[in-house]
Scaffold this motif. Structure first.
Motif, PDB file in Angstrom:
ATOM      1  N   GLU A  11       1.511  -1.126  -4.337  1.00  0.00           N
ATOM      2  CA  GLU A  11       2.598  -1.943  -5.415  1.00  0.00           C
ATOM      3  C   GLU A  11       3.860  -1.331  -5.461  1.00  0.00           C
ATOM      4  OE1 GLU A  11       3.075  -3.548  -9.789  1.00  0.00           O
ATOM      5  OE2 GLU A  11       1.607  -2.206  -9.416  1.00  0.00           O
TER       6      GLU A  11
ATOM      7  N   PRO B 136      -5.255   2.258  -7.456  1.00  0.00           N
ATOM      8  CA  PRO B 136      -4.419   1.472  -6.453  1.00  0.00           C
ATOM      9  C   PRO B 136      -2.906   2.292  -6.158  1.00  0.00           C
ATOM     10  CG  PRO B 136      -5.083  -0.057  -8.086  1.00  0.00           C
ATOM     11  CD  PRO B 136      -5.514   1.263  -8.451  1.00  0.00           C
TER      12      PRO B 136
ATOM     13  N   LYS C 196      -2.368  -1.612   0.534  1.00  0.00           N
ATOM     14  CA  LYS C 196      -2.020  -2.677  -0.640  1.00  0.00           C
ATOM     15  C   LYS C 196      -1.169  -2.012  -1.772  1.00  0.00           C
ATOM     16  CE  LYS C 196      -6.606  -5.176  -0.615  1.00  0.00           C
ATOM     17  NZ  LYS C 196      -7.362  -4.207   0.548  1.00  0.00           N
TER      18      LYS C 196
ATOM     19  N   LEU D 155       0.908  -2.893   3.511  1.00  0.00           N
ATOM     20  CA  LEU D 155      -0.264  -3.845   3.475  1.00  0.00           C
ATOM     21  C   LEU D 155      -1.474  -3.374   3.501  1.00  0.00           C
ATOM     22  CD1 LEU D 155       1.460  -6.920   5.871  1.00  0.00           C
ATOM     23  CD2 LEU D 155       0.768  -6.860   3.370  1.00  0.00           C
TER      24      LEU D 155
END
Ligand code: ADP
Length: 394
Positions: free
Chosen positions: A266, A302, A264, A261
């Motif tokens: 994926e 990310p 972040k 979390l």
């Protein structure tokens, strides 16, 4: 032990030629000597036993109708003595001998049987055939003895390995317990000092205290990791059962919920197969690989982690991959990072250097292999193989 090699018994073989008829005996002795054998003559049962004891022949050519004692009795005596058991006996009897008598010859231990008149070529071929058979039997017996010895050694080594593995596990368990004890005391008193004196600390002292606490935390993690590493032993194989690999990934992501979390990240997880393994240990493997993918992420993009599995062509195993888009690893470190305590990034990113060593140990205990491909700056992909769950174990 190495197998003793017996040269095929050919020209140098020793034969005792037994016949009460001197003319017939001399004729056969000549034929045999011309064929290259060393031959000793015997004219009676007693003489035969004496010659066998003296010359240790490879074969006794035995006329069944000896005076005073029947050839069949001589054959029985020869074969009943363990020292003479390897001596081959080729019986020769007159043409009138009936079939039941031939059977008696074999029952008394004869290895083969010829009936007069014996063609010299047939005699030589029969003798050579019997000697070849005996040589092959000996080679087989030697090979079997060597194999038994290798098996015994293998069993001994296995037991030693098991014992030293158990000792190591026991040692790590006791050592980690004993190490934790003083560590707990240090932490407790550091906390006491911190809470009571916090307000009076200078900035420098506060910094020093945070170093102590960090070092204690790190020591705690190291103890945990060394213990987990030592517990991946051979004796865990009996815990391997058919399981959904997806479950191992699920339990890993549950344990890493917070850092997933926070970063972040994926996660793209393809359908995963049923395999044969230890669910808890494979959960640890995914936990280490996923947390590494998060820890060693790139600042420029990310985090994306992809988990796939493909069936290996033989159908008996699966190849699983965990791919990240992190900082990557130079090729010269691809082997080293699987060694315990090997770290590439110092303490700027916390870790103990045990994670990948543990992954390799777990995968090898599953008779699999683990390796990686990576492009520095672009990301890494870790691969490992696992045995498929067979239908009967599913
Ligand atoms: P730890 O992460 O606790 O240091 P590991 O055994 O898991 O120990 O990893 C050994 C080293 O390999 C790490 O310190 C890091 O330098 C490097 N490493 C492992 N996984 C990755 C990854 N996905 N990307 C980049 N470097 C990695």
């Amino acid at each position: 032990m190495t197998a003793a090699y017996h040269a095929p018994m050919t020209g140098t073989s020793v034969i005792v030629n037994v016949d009460d008829n001197e003319t017939a005996r001399s004729k056969r002795t000549r034929i045999l000597r011309e064929a290259g054998f060393v031959v000793y003559d015997a004219g009676s049962g007693e003489d035969t036993l004496a010659k066998v004891a003296a010359h240790q022949p490879d074969l006794v050519l035995l006329d069944v109708h000896l005076p005073a004692i029947r050839g069949i009795e001589v054959c029985r005596w020869l074969k009943s003595s363990p020292a003479n058991a390897p001596v081959l006996v080729l019986q020769i009897s007159p043409p009138a001998t009936s079939a039941p008598e031939a059977i008696t010859a074999f029952n008394s231990g004869a290895d083969s049987y010829l009936v007069e008149p014996v063609d010299p070529a047939v005699l030589i071929a029969t003798v050579r055939g019997l000697l070849r058979l005996r040589a092959a039997e000996r080679e087989l017996a030697d090979a079997n003895a060597a194999l038994r010895e290798v098996n015994l050694q293998f069993e001994r080594l296995n037991k030693e390995l098991q014992r030293s593995n158990d000792d190591l596990q026991q040692f790590a368990f006791v050592a980690s317990h004993d190490l934790r004890e003083p560590l707990r005391t240090v932490r407790t008193f550091v906390q006491v000092i911190q809470t009571t004196l916090q307000d009076r600390f200078t900035d420098e002292e506060r910094k020093c205290f945070s170093y102590v606490i960090n070092a204690a935390d790190r020591m705690d993690r190291l103890i945990d990791d060394v213990l987990s590493y030592s517990q991946v032993g051979h004796n865990h194989r009996d815990k391997h059962a058919a399981m959904d690999l997806g479950y191992a990934v699920y339990s890993a992501t549950e344990s890493l919920k917070e850092s997933i979390l926070e970063s972040k990240a994926e996660l793209v997880i393809s359908p995963l197969p049923r395999i044969k393994g230890d669910a808890s240990q494979l959960g640890n493997v995914f936990q280490n690989l996923i947390s590494n993918a998060i820890n060693y992420r790139s600042k420029d993009r990310p985090v994306k982690i992809e988990i796939h599995a493909v069936e290996v062509a033989d159908g008996g195993s699966w190849m699983v991959s965990v791919r990240d888009n992190g900082i990557g690893i130079e090729e010269r470190y691809h082997e080293q990072i699987f060694k315990p305590f090997k770290r590439l990034h110092g303490q700027s990113i916390p870790g103990t250097g045990i994670g990948l060593a543990l992954c390799r140990r777990v995968i090898e205990m599953h008779e699999g292999r683990i390796w990686l491909e990576s492009t520095p700056g672009a990301g890494s992909e870790f691969f490992f193989t696992l045995p498929a769950a067979r239908i009967e174990s599913a």
